[in-house]
Design a protein around this motif. Structure first.
Motif, PDB file in Angstrom:
ATOM      1  N   UNK A   2       0.852  -1.182   0.000  1.00  0.00           N
ATOM      2  CA  UNK A   2       0.000   0.000   0.000  1.00  0.00           C
ATOM      3  C   UNK A   2       0.887   1.232   0.000  1.00  0.00           C
ATOM      4  N   UNK A   3       0.521   2.201  -0.837  1.00  0.00           N
ATOM      5  CA  UNK A   3       1.341   3.389  -1.021  1.00  0.00           C
ATOM      6  C   UNK A   3       0.554   4.635  -0.672  1.00  0.00           C
ATOM      7  N   UNK A   4       1.221   5.595  -0.055  1.00  0.00           N
ATOM      8  CA  UNK A   4       0.588   6.866   0.296  1.00  0.00           C
ATOM      9  C   UNK A   4       1.547   8.000   0.007  1.00  0.00           C
ATOM     10  N   UNK A   5       1.183   8.831  -0.965  1.00  0.00           N
ATOM     11  CA  UNK A   5       2.005   9.983  -1.309  1.00  0.00           C
ATOM     12  C   UNK A   5       1.621  11.186  -0.461  1.00  0.00           C
ATOM     13  N   UNK A   6       2.602  12.018  -0.173  1.00  0.00           N
ATOM     14  CA  UNK A   6       2.367  13.236   0.597  1.00  0.00           C
ATOM     15  C   UNK A   6       3.424  14.263   0.224  1.00  0.00           C
ATOM     16  N   UNK A   7       3.223  15.494   0.721  1.00  0.00           N
ATOM     17  CA  UNK A   7       4.212  16.536   0.511  1.00  0.00           C
ATOM     18  C   UNK A   7       3.835  17.571  -0.527  1.00  0.00           C
ATOM     19  N   UNK A   8       2.709  17.397  -1.175  1.00  0.00           N
ATOM     20  CA  UNK A   8       2.281  18.376  -2.157  1.00  0.00           C
ATOM     21  C   UNK A   8       1.845  19.674  -1.505  1.00  0.00           C
ATOM     22  N   UNK A   9       1.628  20.685  -2.332  1.00  0.00           N
ATOM     23  CA  UNK A   9       1.185  21.972  -1.823  1.00  0.00           C
ATOM     24  C   UNK A   9       1.287  23.042  -2.893  1.00  0.00           C
ATOM     25  N   UNK A  10       1.142  24.269  -2.436  1.00  0.00           N
ATOM     26  CA  UNK A  10       1.212  25.431  -3.320  1.00  0.00           C
ATOM     27  C   UNK A  10       2.581  26.081  -3.170  1.00  0.00           C
ATOM     28  N   UNK A  11       3.239  26.311  -4.296  1.00  0.00           N
ATOM     29  CA  UNK A  11       4.571  26.907  -4.272  1.00  0.00           C
ATOM     30  C   UNK A  11       4.700  27.860  -5.446  1.00  0.00           C
ATOM     31  N   UNK A  32      10.644  -2.014  -7.778  1.00  0.00           N
ATOM     32  CA  UNK A  32      11.060  -0.811  -8.481  1.00  0.00           C
ATOM     33  C   UNK A  32       9.940   0.216  -8.331  1.00  0.00           C
ATOM     34  N   UNK A  33      10.312   1.472  -8.151  1.00  0.00           N
ATOM     35  CA  UNK A  33       9.327   2.495  -7.849  1.00  0.00           C
ATOM     36  C   UNK A  33       9.378   3.608  -8.887  1.00  0.00           C
ATOM     37  N   UNK A  34       8.262   4.323  -8.994  1.00  0.00           N
ATOM     38  CA  UNK A  34       8.192   5.418  -9.961  1.00  0.00           C
ATOM     39  C   UNK A  34       7.252   6.502  -9.466  1.00  0.00           C
ATOM     40  N   UNK A  35       7.435   7.670 -10.040  1.00  0.00           N
ATOM     41  CA  UNK A  35       6.500   8.780  -9.862  1.00  0.00           C
ATOM     42  C   UNK A  35       5.891   9.111 -11.225  1.00  0.00           C
ATOM     43  N   UNK A  36       4.591   9.350 -11.204  1.00  0.00           N
ATOM     44  CA  UNK A  36       3.854   9.844 -12.360  1.00  0.00           C
ATOM     45  C   UNK A  36       3.132  11.106 -11.941  1.00  0.00           C
ATOM     46  N   UNK A  37       2.641  11.833 -12.927  1.00  0.00           N
ATOM     47  CA  UNK A  37       1.814  12.998 -12.621  1.00  0.00           C
ATOM     48  C   UNK A  37       0.714  13.115 -13.661  1.00  0.00           C
ATOM     49  N   UNK A  38      -0.356  13.779 -13.242  1.00  0.00           N
ATOM     50  CA  UNK A  38      -1.487  13.977 -14.136  1.00  0.00           C
ATOM     51  C   UNK A  38      -2.057  15.360 -13.928  1.00  0.00           C
ATOM     52  N   UNK A  39      -1.968  16.169 -14.965  1.00  0.00           N
ATOM     53  CA  UNK A  39      -2.550  17.508 -14.948  1.00  0.00           C
ATOM     54  C   UNK A  39      -3.988  17.423 -15.456  1.00  0.00           C
ATOM     55  N   UNK A  88       4.013  24.645 -15.301  1.00  0.00           N
ATOM     56  CA  UNK A  88       3.632  23.444 -16.048  1.00  0.00           C
ATOM     57  C   UNK A  88       3.879  22.154 -15.258  1.00  0.00           C
ATOM     58  N   UNK A  89       4.499  22.253 -14.089  1.00  0.00           N
ATOM     59  CA  UNK A  89       4.654  21.097 -13.219  1.00  0.00           C
ATOM     60  C   UNK A  89       3.399  20.865 -12.369  1.00  0.00           C
ATOM     61  N   UNK A  90       2.451  21.780 -12.431  1.00  0.00           N
ATOM     62  CA  UNK A  90       1.220  21.631 -11.666  1.00  0.00           C
ATOM     63  C   UNK A  90       0.480  20.371 -12.091  1.00  0.00           C
ATOM     64  N   UNK A  91       0.205  19.513 -11.108  1.00  0.00           N
ATOM     65  CA  UNK A  91      -0.437  18.234 -11.382  1.00  0.00           C
ATOM     66  C   UNK A  91      -0.659  17.493 -10.072  1.00  0.00           C
ATOM     67  N   UNK A  92      -1.419  16.425 -10.157  1.00  0.00           N
ATOM     68  CA  UNK A  92      -1.480  15.458  -9.060  1.00  0.00           C
ATOM     69  C   UNK A  92      -0.359  14.457  -9.303  1.00  0.00           C
ATOM     70  N   UNK A  93       0.453  14.242  -8.288  1.00  0.00           N
ATOM     71  CA  UNK A  93       1.605  13.345  -8.393  1.00  0.00           C
ATOM     72  C   UNK A  93       1.281  12.024  -7.696  1.00  0.00           C
ATOM     73  N   UNK A  94       1.589  10.927  -8.383  1.00  0.00           N
ATOM     74  CA  UNK A  94       1.321   9.594  -7.883  1.00  0.00           C
ATOM     75  C   UNK A  94       2.618   8.781  -7.808  1.00  0.00           C
ATOM     76  N   UNK A 114      -0.474   4.588  -5.334  1.00  0.00           N
ATOM     77  CA  UNK A 114      -0.931   5.310  -4.172  1.00  0.00           C
ATOM     78  C   UNK A 114      -1.901   6.402  -4.589  1.00  0.00           C
ATOM     79  N   UNK A 115      -2.593   6.941  -3.612  1.00  0.00           N
ATOM     80  CA  UNK A 115      -3.406   8.129  -3.878  1.00  0.00           C
ATOM     81  C   UNK A 115      -2.467   9.297  -4.116  1.00  0.00           C
ATOM     82  N   UNK A 116      -2.847  10.175  -4.967  1.00  0.00           N
ATOM     83  CA  UNK A 116      -1.963  11.252  -5.364  1.00  0.00           C
ATOM     84  C   UNK A 116      -1.892  12.389  -4.378  1.00  0.00           C
ATOM     85  N   UNK A 117      -0.921  13.246  -4.618  1.00  0.00           N
ATOM     86  CA  UNK A 117      -0.774  14.473  -3.847  1.00  0.00           C
ATOM     87  C   UNK A 117      -0.670  15.627  -4.836  1.00  0.00           C
TER      88      UNK A 117
END
Length: 123
Positions: A2-11, A32-39, A88-94, A114-117
């Motif tokens: 089970x995966x849980x992403x955190x640390x997102x915010x407004x910058x 093996x692990x990865x990060x994806x994002x979805x705008x 352009x990096x604005x997105x939900x990160x998974x 995991x659920x995104x941040x």
């Protein structure tokens, strides 16, 4: 796993954030692990990947030189350090885990998600 992403915010543009993905289960170190994002309105996009031992990484061209993926198997956590952020990096990160492949750009090849941040970068 089970995966849980955190640390997102407004910058603001040019700023930094560090995302974390905490995993449950004793087998985290074998994935093996990865990060994806979805705008909004876009498909899920590969960002970075790291091998189960942490000895090899790959980053998408769009983030190369600005983002760094890492992991700490003792803490069952994978990280994404994001510097010099752009609007352009604005997105939900998974975060995602793959038991066999490394660095696949295809989201449907990953075993666990995991659920995104949400990361929002203002101009």
């Amino acid at each position: 796993v089970q995966l849980q992403a955190s640390g997102g915010g407004l910058v603001q543009a040019g700023g930094s954030l560090r995302l974390s993905c905490a995993a449950s289960g004793r087998t985290f170190s074998t994935y093996n692990m990865a990060w994806f994002r979805q705008a909004p309105g876009n498909q899920r996009e590969f960002v970075a990947a790291i091998t189960w031992r942490g000895d090899s990484t790959v980053h998408a061209d769009s983030v190369k030189g600005r983002f760094t993926i890492s992991r700490d198997n003792a803490k069952n956590t994978v990280y994404l350090q994001m510097n010099n952020l752009k609007p352009e990096d604005t997105a939900v990160y998974y975060c995602a885990a793959d038991s066999s492949r490394f660095g696949s750009r295809w989201s449907n090849e990953y075993d666990y998600w995991g659920k995104g941040t949400l990361v929002t970068v203002s101009s």
